[in-house]
Design a protein around this motif. Structure first.
Motif, PDB file in Angstrom:
ATOM      1  N   UNK A 253       0.790  -1.286  -0.040  1.00  0.00           N
ATOM      2  CA  UNK A 253      -0.088   0.033   0.007  1.00  0.00           C
ATOM      3  C   UNK A 253       0.757   1.368   0.090  1.00  0.00           C
ATOM      4  N   UNK A 254       2.162   1.380   0.293  1.00  0.00           N
ATOM      5  CA  UNK A 254       3.044   2.407   0.330  1.00  0.00           C
ATOM      6  C   UNK A 254       4.170   2.460  -0.472  1.00  0.00           C
ATOM      7  N   UNK A 255       4.138   3.474  -1.520  1.00  0.00           N
ATOM      8  CA  UNK A 255       5.099   3.417  -2.343  1.00  0.00           C
ATOM      9  C   UNK A 255       6.665   3.843  -2.053  1.00  0.00           C
ATOM     10  N   UNK A 256       6.700   4.539  -0.859  1.00  0.00           N
ATOM     11  CA  UNK A 256       7.977   4.397  -0.308  1.00  0.00           C
ATOM     12  C   UNK A 256       8.880   3.174   0.253  1.00  0.00           C
ATOM     13  N   UNK A 257       7.636   2.481   0.893  1.00  0.00           N
ATOM     14  CA  UNK A 257       8.228   1.272   1.518  1.00  0.00           C
ATOM     15  C   UNK A 257       8.378   0.247   0.398  1.00  0.00           C
ATOM     16  N   UNK A 258       7.562   0.243  -0.551  1.00  0.00           N
ATOM     17  CA  UNK A 258       7.830  -0.691  -1.863  1.00  0.00           C
ATOM     18  C   UNK A 258       8.895  -0.343  -2.697  1.00  0.00           C
ATOM     19  N   UNK A 259       9.303   0.909  -2.702  1.00  0.00           N
ATOM     20  CA  UNK A 259      10.627   1.161  -3.276  1.00  0.00           C
ATOM     21  C   UNK A 259      11.712   0.556  -2.408  1.00  0.00           C
ATOM     22  N   UNK A 260      11.439   0.877  -1.243  1.00  0.00           N
ATOM     23  CA  UNK A 260      12.968   0.664  -0.191  1.00  0.00           C
ATOM     24  C   UNK A 260      12.990  -1.052  -0.470  1.00  0.00           C
ATOM     25  N   UNK A 261      11.862  -1.823   0.019  1.00  0.00           N
ATOM     26  CA  UNK A 261      11.812  -3.099  -0.208  1.00  0.00           C
ATOM     27  C   UNK A 261      12.448  -3.951  -1.369  1.00  0.00           C
ATOM     28  N   UNK A 262      11.919  -3.218  -2.499  1.00  0.00           N
ATOM     29  CA  UNK A 262      12.346  -3.725  -3.852  1.00  0.00           C
ATOM     30  C   UNK A 262      14.048  -3.523  -4.131  1.00  0.00           C
ATOM     31  N   UNK A 263      14.355  -2.403  -3.413  1.00  0.00           N
ATOM     32  CA  UNK A 263      15.861  -2.089  -3.748  1.00  0.00           C
ATOM     33  C   UNK A 263      16.894  -2.944  -2.853  1.00  0.00           C
ATOM     34  N   UNK A 264      16.062  -3.530  -1.785  1.00  0.00           N
ATOM     35  CA  UNK A 264      17.017  -4.400  -1.101  1.00  0.00           C
ATOM     36  C   UNK A 264      16.800  -6.086  -1.439  1.00  0.00           C
ATOM     37  N   UNK A 265      15.549  -6.434  -1.722  1.00  0.00           N
ATOM     38  CA  UNK A 265      15.092  -7.729  -2.007  1.00  0.00           C
ATOM     39  C   UNK A 265      14.765  -8.224  -3.400  1.00  0.00           C
ATOM     40  N   UNK A 266      14.378  -7.010  -4.104  1.00  0.00           N
ATOM     41  CA  UNK A 266      14.046  -7.334  -5.401  1.00  0.00           C
ATOM     42  C   UNK A 266      12.721  -8.067  -5.690  1.00  0.00           C
ATOM     43  N   UNK A 267      11.581  -7.631  -4.918  1.00  0.00           N
ATOM     44  CA  UNK A 267      10.449  -8.391  -4.691  1.00  0.00           C
ATOM     45  C   UNK A 267       9.850  -8.208  -6.300  1.00  0.00           C
ATOM     46  N   UNK A 268       9.909  -7.091  -7.180  1.00  0.00           N
ATOM     47  CA  UNK A 268       9.328  -7.208  -8.293  1.00  0.00           C
ATOM     48  C   UNK A 268      10.082  -7.778  -9.441  1.00  0.00           C
ATOM     49  N   UNK A 269      10.993  -8.495  -9.025  1.00  0.00           N
ATOM     50  CA  UNK A 269      11.886  -9.015 -10.217  1.00  0.00           C
ATOM     51  C   UNK A 269      11.068 -10.052 -11.124  1.00  0.00           C
ATOM     52  N   UNK A 270       9.992 -10.880 -10.181  1.00  0.00           N
ATOM     53  CA  UNK A 270       9.162 -11.687 -10.783  1.00  0.00           C
ATOM     54  C   UNK A 270       8.076 -11.224 -11.816  1.00  0.00           C
ATOM     55  N   UNK A 271       7.458 -10.161 -11.199  1.00  0.00           N
ATOM     56  CA  UNK A 271       6.715  -9.313 -11.980  1.00  0.00           C
ATOM     57  C   UNK A 271       7.349  -8.728 -13.405  1.00  0.00           C
ATOM     58  N   UNK A 272       8.585  -8.338 -13.233  1.00  0.00           N
ATOM     59  CA  UNK A 272       9.148  -7.870 -14.534  1.00  0.00           C
ATOM     60  C   UNK A 272       9.133  -8.829 -15.550  1.00  0.00           C
ATOM     61  N   UNK A 273       9.705 -10.172 -14.872  1.00  0.00           N
ATOM     62  CA  UNK A 273      10.078 -11.004 -15.943  1.00  0.00           C
ATOM     63  C   UNK A 273       8.774 -11.483 -16.412  1.00  0.00           C
ATOM     64  N   UNK A 274       7.591 -11.718 -15.845  1.00  0.00           N
ATOM     65  CA  UNK A 274       6.488 -11.971 -16.631  1.00  0.00           C
ATOM     66  C   UNK A 274       6.118 -11.143 -17.550  1.00  0.00           C
TER      67      UNK A 274
END
Length: 285
Positions: A253-274
């Motif tokens: 729900x929060x863009x700041x935390x989403x950016x921070x989490x992705x910068x550390x753990x790359x949670x969005x890599x699966x979404x990008x690959x799809x």
């Protein structure tokens, strides 16, 4: 892992635009005790039973003491987050007078003192902490002093639920009233960002209320200890699930935390690959 991500995000990645981030960090810090120590020991107690703690007589009370302090701090932090957002939204001219870095840290220490006070009262024979044979874990002794159990339920759950609900209701009314007024683009953008952050904190409140209200009810309603142990076991475990969910709410729900989490753990890599796979697929003939 989720609470570690929150602490790293708040301390080094997300720029502190408001003092709610101090309360968010404090919430994650206290939740780490539950997720790293209390929950694993609860699994051990459910598998091994009370006899496991006979060899370590001080271990069970110590786990329960720290769990009480941690839970008081966690639920109090959620209340302070909502109070801060309420003042910022509805009484902004008082915000800087009430909330500063020093005052927010002092408020967090105050929550720990409340938890410690509830524990120290056990030394005066009021309440206790021990192994609960129905929930099968080391926790507040709901049968030791019933009237104090009622007070414990009020302090731990009902006061935070009612205060936080009131604050978010006032925030909602404020935004609804403001949305009907004409404002410039800058004011509109600031209000939209504030509303998004308030929504994130409100969802944290909903998770907290959903997890903890059943526990507050059952420890008071089961005065004669006649409820089945399955009810106590499931409800208490569900309450302890709360510290493991907050980070996911921030991410979703929060863009700041989403950016921070992705910068550390790359949670969005699966979404990008799809997305890439979809883009390279040939069109159907």
């Amino acid at each position: 892992m989720g609470n570690v991500l929150i602490l790293v995000s708040v301390s080094s990645i997300i720029k502190m635009r408001s003092y709610e981030y101090i309360f968010i960090g404090n919430l994650a810090f206290s939740d780490m005790y539950v997720t790293l120590i209390a929950d694993p020991m609860n699994i051990v107690s459910k598998l091994e039973g009370e006899r496991f703690f006979h060899s370590y007589p001080r271990l069970c009370p110590a786990i329960a003491y720290l769990c009480t302090i941690s839970c008081i701090n966690s639920l109090g932090s959620i209340t302070l987050m909502s109070f801060s957002r309420y003042i910022f939204t509805c009484h902004s001219k008082y915000y800087n007078n009430i909330f500063s870095k020093r005052s927010c840290i002092a408020m967090c220490f105050g929550l720990y003192l409340i938890g410690i006070l509830l524990v120290l009262l056990n030394l005066a024979g009021i309440g206790d902490h021990s192994f609960d044979r129905k929930s099968l874990e080391c926790i507040w002794d709901r049968m030791a002093t019933y009237y104090y159990t009622v007070i414990f339920s009020i302090v731990l759950v009902w006061i935070p639920v009612m205060l936080t609900g009131f604050f978010y209701l006032r925030i909602y009314c404020k935004f609804r009233k403001s949305s009907k007024q004409v404002m410039d683009l800058t004011s509109y953008d600031q209000q939209r960002k504030s509303m998004c952050f308030a929504r994130t904190l409100f969802l944290i409140y909903l998770v907290f209320a959903t997890c903890w209200v059943p526990y507050a009810l059952i420890i008071v309603m089961d005065r004669q200890d006649t409820f089945p142990h399955e009810a106590h076991l499931i409800i208490t475990t569900f309450a302890h699930l709360h510290p493991s969910i907050n980070w996911l709410v921030y991410y979703m729900t929060n863009k700041n935390f989403k950016y921070a989490f992705n910068s550390m753990m790359k949670f969005d890599i699966c979404k990008k690959e799809n997305i890439k796979r979809i883009q390279v697929q040939p069109a159907p003939e």
